[in-house]
Design an enzyme around this catalytic site. Structure first.
Site, short mmCIF file in Angstrom:
data_model
loop_
_atom_site.label_atom_id
_atom_site.label_comp_id
_atom_site.label_asym_id
_atom_site.label_seq_id
_atom_site.Cartn_x
_atom_site.Cartn_y
_atom_site.Cartn_z
N GLY A 45 0.77 -1.24 0.00
CA GLY A 45 0.00 0.00 0.00
C GLY A 45 0.80 1.29 0.00
O GLY A 45 0.37 2.28 -0.59
N GLU A 99 4.04 4.23 6.07
CA GLU A 99 2.82 3.44 5.92
C GLU A 99 1.74 4.26 5.21
O GLU A 99 1.72 5.49 5.32
CB GLU A 99 2.36 2.99 7.33
CG GLU A 99 1.09 2.20 7.41
CD GLU A 99 1.09 0.88 6.64
OE1 GLU A 99 1.36 0.89 5.44
OE2 GLU A 99 0.78 -0.16 7.26
N ASP A 103 -5.27 1.56 10.50
CA ASP A 103 -6.68 1.28 10.73
C ASP A 103 -6.82 0.77 12.17
O ASP A 103 -6.84 1.55 13.10
CB ASP A 103 -7.07 0.26 9.65
CG ASP A 103 -8.51 -0.13 9.60
OD1 ASP A 103 -9.28 0.53 8.90
OD2 ASP A 103 -8.88 -1.13 10.24
N LYS A 131 -7.19 6.21 10.74
CA LYS A 131 -8.61 6.16 11.10
C LYS A 131 -8.68 6.09 12.63
O LYS A 131 -8.68 5.00 13.21
CB LYS A 131 -9.27 4.91 10.51
CG LYS A 131 -9.36 4.89 8.99
CD LYS A 131 -10.01 3.58 8.52
CE LYS A 131 -10.06 3.45 7.03
NZ LYS A 131 -10.40 2.06 6.60
N PHE A 152 -13.99 2.76 4.27
CA PHE A 152 -12.99 2.15 3.41
C PHE A 152 -12.57 3.11 2.29
O PHE A 152 -13.41 3.75 1.67
CB PHE A 152 -13.55 0.85 2.81
CG PHE A 152 -12.49 0.01 2.20
CD1 PHE A 152 -11.67 -0.78 3.00
CD2 PHE A 152 -12.29 0.00 0.82
CE1 PHE A 152 -10.67 -1.56 2.43
CE2 PHE A 152 -11.28 -0.77 0.26
CZ PHE A 152 -10.48 -1.55 1.06
N VAL A 153 -11.28 3.20 2.04
CA VAL A 153 -10.76 4.07 0.98
C VAL A 153 -9.85 3.30 0.02
O VAL A 153 -9.24 2.29 0.40
CB VAL A 153 -9.99 5.28 1.56
CG1 VAL A 153 -10.91 6.25 2.25
CG2 VAL A 153 -8.87 4.85 2.51
N ASP A 159 -5.70 -0.37 -1.99
CA ASP A 159 -6.48 -1.23 -2.89
C ASP A 159 -7.77 -1.73 -2.28
O ASP A 159 -7.93 -1.78 -1.05
CB ASP A 159 -5.66 -2.46 -3.25
CG ASP A 159 -5.53 -3.42 -2.05
OD1 ASP A 159 -5.07 -2.96 -0.98
OD2 ASP A 159 -5.90 -4.60 -2.18
P1 IMP Z 1 -4.40 -2.35 10.43
O1 IMP Z 1 -3.45 -3.44 10.75
O2 IMP Z 1 -5.82 -2.70 10.78
O3 IMP Z 1 -4.00 -1.01 11.01
O4 IMP Z 1 -4.46 -2.23 8.87
C1 IMP Z 1 -3.46 -1.66 8.19
C2 IMP Z 1 -3.39 -2.15 6.76
O5 IMP Z 1 -4.69 -2.52 6.24
C3 IMP Z 1 -2.92 -1.01 5.91
O6 IMP Z 1 -1.54 -1.08 5.76
C4 IMP Z 1 -3.67 -1.23 4.60
O7 IMP Z 1 -2.89 -2.04 3.77
C5 IMP Z 1 -4.92 -1.95 4.99
N1 IMP Z 1 -6.08 -1.02 5.09
C6 IMP Z 1 -6.63 -0.52 6.21
N2 IMP Z 1 -7.66 0.29 5.94
C7 IMP Z 1 -7.77 0.32 4.59
C8 IMP Z 1 -8.64 1.02 3.67
O8 IMP Z 1 -9.56 1.80 4.02
N3 IMP Z 1 -8.41 0.78 2.36
C9 IMP Z 1 -7.42 -0.04 1.91
N4 IMP Z 1 -6.59 -0.70 2.72
C10 IMP Z 1 -6.75 -0.51 4.05
MG MG Z 2 -0.38 -0.95 4.14
#
Ligand code: IMP
Ligand code: MG
Length: 177
Positions: A45, A99, A103, A131, A152-153, A159
């Site tokens: 990403g 990063e 999320d 977020k 979601f974005v 992606d």
């Molecule tokens: P986390 O571990 O829940 O913080 O998620 C982080 C990873 O999930 C990011 O590095 C993204 O690759 C993916 N991700 C989280 N939210 C989104 C979104 O809204 N769109 C696309 N990918 C996301």
């Molecule tokens: Mg990522």
């Protein structure tokens, strides 16, 4: 705009992103003046953000990549998989993790814990998006581009099931009420 089976609408435009990326780079340039940080980019990403950010970094610096995945389609699985590991010695280095989005914070918490065992001199995080409403981990985030709602974005590297990474702008899922 439709990606696979979902409708998305424009959210953060290219111009806004460019301004923000410069701001973040300027802060890093100031904070790390005289040091030689290693930028550790989380694939996939963050590839586009990292490319634009690095062009604005004026420090003598290295760049390295690690591939992590925790997301399947639109939800965090709560488990982080390491798809490509670290091949760079980080001991004694000033590390800046790059990063795209934080999320739940699961991915970042995993990486920070892992880096801790490699004895870097310092570790900071730069994330384009955060977020805050869904963040579940107590992690220290030094540089944050945009705080966004828990929707979601896609686009600018992000992606939906593999698609949409090439979009210049960030698009948000359109909720149908
Ligand atoms: P986390 O571990 O829940 O913080 O998620 C982080 C990873 O999930 C990011 O590095 C993204 O690759 C993916 N991700 C989280 N939210 C989104 C979104 O809204 N769109 C696309 N990918 C996301
Ligand atoms: Mg990522």
């Amino acid at each position: 705009m439709k990606i696979i089976d979902k409708e998305f609408e424009p959210f953060i435009g290219q111009d806004q992103i460019t301004v923000k990326v410069k701001e973040l780079a300027n802060l890093i340039n100031q904070d790390y003046a005289g040091r030689k940080p290693v930028f550790l980019v989380i694939l996939n990403g963050a590839f586009m953000f990292a490319a634009d950010l690095m062009k604005e970094i004026e420090l003598s610096s290295e760049i390295s990549f690690i591939k992590l995945a925790s997301y399947e389609a639109m939800a965090s699985t709560g488990q982080v998989q390491e798809l490509i590991g670290l091949n760079q010695a980080l001991s004694g280095q000033d590390v800046i993790i790059v990063e795209d989005i934080i999320d739940t914070g699961e991915t970042m918490a995993y990486l920070l814990k892992k880096l801790d065992t490699l004895n870097p001199k310092s570790v900071e995080v730069v994330t384009l998006l955060l977020k805050p409403e869904v963040l579940q981990k107590d992690i220290d985030l030094r540089y944050i581009g945009f705080e966004i709602p828990a929707k979601f974005v896609v686009g600018y590297g992000l992606d939906y099931d593999g698609f949409g990474r090439n979009l210049k702008d960030i698009h948000q899922l359109k909720e149908d009420h």
